[in-house]
Scaffold this motif. Structure first.
Motif, PDB file in Angstrom:
ATOM      1  N   PHE A  12      -1.287  -0.513 -16.258  1.00  0.00           N
ATOM      2  CA  PHE A  12      -0.331  -0.693 -16.069  1.00  0.00           C
ATOM      3  C   PHE A  12       0.572  -0.859 -14.949  1.00  0.00           C
ATOM      4  N   VAL A  13       1.251  -2.276 -15.180  1.00  0.00           N
ATOM      5  CA  VAL A  13       1.434  -2.142 -13.356  1.00  0.00           C
ATOM      6  C   VAL A  13       3.069  -1.518 -12.916  1.00  0.00           C
ATOM      7  N   ILE A  14       3.797  -1.636 -12.352  1.00  0.00           N
ATOM      8  CA  ILE A  14       5.057  -0.127 -11.705  1.00  0.00           C
ATOM      9  C   ILE A  14       5.699  -1.772 -10.733  1.00  0.00           C
ATOM     10  N   GLU A  15       6.571  -2.209 -10.750  1.00  0.00           N
ATOM     11  CA  GLU A  15       7.207  -2.677  -9.774  1.00  0.00           C
ATOM     12  C   GLU A  15       8.152  -1.921  -9.255  1.00  0.00           C
ATOM     13  N   VAL A  16       8.214  -2.297  -8.162  1.00  0.00           N
ATOM     14  CA  VAL A  16       9.712  -1.715  -7.494  1.00  0.00           C
ATOM     15  C   VAL A  16      10.670  -3.053  -6.621  1.00  0.00           C
ATOM     16  N   PHE A  17      11.715  -2.851  -6.283  1.00  0.00           N
ATOM     17  CA  PHE A  17      12.361  -4.247  -6.422  1.00  0.00           C
ATOM     18  C   PHE A  17      12.770  -3.835  -4.543  1.00  0.00           C
ATOM     19  N   LEU A  57       0.317  -1.395   0.010  1.00  0.00           N
ATOM     20  CA  LEU A  57       0.336   0.036   0.195  1.00  0.00           C
ATOM     21  C   LEU A  57       0.734   0.934  -0.240  1.00  0.00           C
ATOM     22  N   GLU A  58       2.101   1.469   0.128  1.00  0.00           N
ATOM     23  CA  GLU A  58       2.785   2.370   0.230  1.00  0.00           C
ATOM     24  C   GLU A  58       3.261   3.273  -0.807  1.00  0.00           C
ATOM     25  N   ILE A  59       3.244   2.383  -1.759  1.00  0.00           N
ATOM     26  CA  ILE A  59       3.795   2.263  -3.168  1.00  0.00           C
ATOM     27  C   ILE A  59       2.864   3.257  -2.989  1.00  0.00           C
ATOM     28  N   GLU A  60       1.377   2.662  -3.433  1.00  0.00           N
ATOM     29  CA  GLU A  60       0.693   3.266  -4.374  1.00  0.00           C
ATOM     30  C   GLU A  60       0.083   4.765  -3.285  1.00  0.00           C
ATOM     31  N   GLN A  61       0.145   4.980  -1.995  1.00  0.00           N
ATOM     32  CA  GLN A  61      -0.309   6.128  -1.558  1.00  0.00           C
ATOM     33  C   GLN A  61       1.403   7.265  -2.015  1.00  0.00           C
ATOM     34  N   ILE A  62       2.398   6.619  -1.786  1.00  0.00           N
ATOM     35  CA  ILE A  62       3.788   7.643  -2.308  1.00  0.00           C
ATOM     36  C   ILE A  62       3.040   8.158  -4.196  1.00  0.00           C
ATOM     37  N   GLN A  67      12.570   8.758   2.150  1.00  0.00           N
ATOM     38  CA  GLN A  67      10.935   8.238   1.305  1.00  0.00           C
ATOM     39  C   GLN A  67      11.888   9.479   0.223  1.00  0.00           C
ATOM     40  N   ASN A  68      12.977  10.215  -0.156  1.00  0.00           N
ATOM     41  CA  ASN A  68      13.108  11.046  -1.058  1.00  0.00           C
ATOM     42  C   ASN A  68      13.743  10.213  -2.423  1.00  0.00           C
ATOM     43  N   GLN A  69      13.823   9.001  -1.916  1.00  0.00           N
ATOM     44  CA  GLN A  69      14.240   8.192  -3.105  1.00  0.00           C
ATOM     45  C   GLN A  69      13.428   7.500  -3.388  1.00  0.00           C
ATOM     46  N   LYS A  70      11.841   7.133  -2.990  1.00  0.00           N
ATOM     47  CA  LYS A  70      11.333   6.713  -2.448  1.00  0.00           C
ATOM     48  C   LYS A  70      10.441   7.759  -4.250  1.00  0.00           C
ATOM     49  N   GLU A  71      10.282   7.945  -3.728  1.00  0.00           N
ATOM     50  CA  GLU A  71       9.303   9.399  -4.397  1.00  0.00           C
ATOM     51  C   GLU A  71      10.019   9.397  -5.859  1.00  0.00           C
ATOM     52  N   ALA A  72      11.452  10.165  -5.625  1.00  0.00           N
ATOM     53  CA  ALA A  72      11.953  10.342  -7.280  1.00  0.00           C
ATOM     54  C   ALA A  72      11.747   8.681  -7.634  1.00  0.00           C
ATOM     55  N   LEU A  73      11.995   7.751  -7.321  1.00  0.00           N
ATOM     56  CA  LEU A  73      11.920   6.072  -8.236  1.00  0.00           C
ATOM     57  C   LEU A  73      10.553   6.644  -8.834  1.00  0.00           C
TER      58      LEU A  73
END
Length: 109
Positions: A61-66, A8-13, A75-81
């Motif tokens: 679409f599908v967005i995947e994060v490793f 859920l964190e990915i979608e929230q960001i 937080q800044n790195q997650k937002e940038a990605l």
């Protein structure tokens, strides 16, 4: 072994970043997944959901994060990605005024 999990964190960001996507006429449907694996050839990946993905997730679409990057990232790195991955999605209006979604590749591959 690779495993995909919803986070859920990915979608929230990503929702926080949507207003920055000024070229979008509308908001695409995106499935956000975390790839839990020992290693990966990418930190994040955006794919148009076609074929099997479209059937399984019923999204555009599908967005995947490793996980190896995501979990220790700031937080800044997650937002940038995520912003980088969202920028791969472009919308175009056809002659009938319908929105079509496409993937924009990197300027340099």
């Amino acid at each position: 072994m690779k495993e995909y999990v919803e986070l859920l964190e990915i979608e929230q960001i990503a929702r926080k970043l949507y207003p920055l996507m000024t070229e979008w006429n509308d908001m695409p449907d995106i499935k956000f997944l975390e790839l839990v694996s020992e290693k990966s050839s990418y930190l994040g990946k955006c794919s148009k959901a076609t074929g099997k993905w479209r059937y399984l997730v019923d999204k555009d679409f599908v967005i995947e994060v490793f996980s190896g990057f995501w979990e220790p990232a700031t937080q800044n790195q997650k937002e940038a990605l995520l912003l980088h991955e969202l920028c791969h999605i472009i919308s175009e209006e056809n002659d009938e005024g319908e929105i079509t979604w496409k993937i924009k590749k990197h300027d340099l591959e």
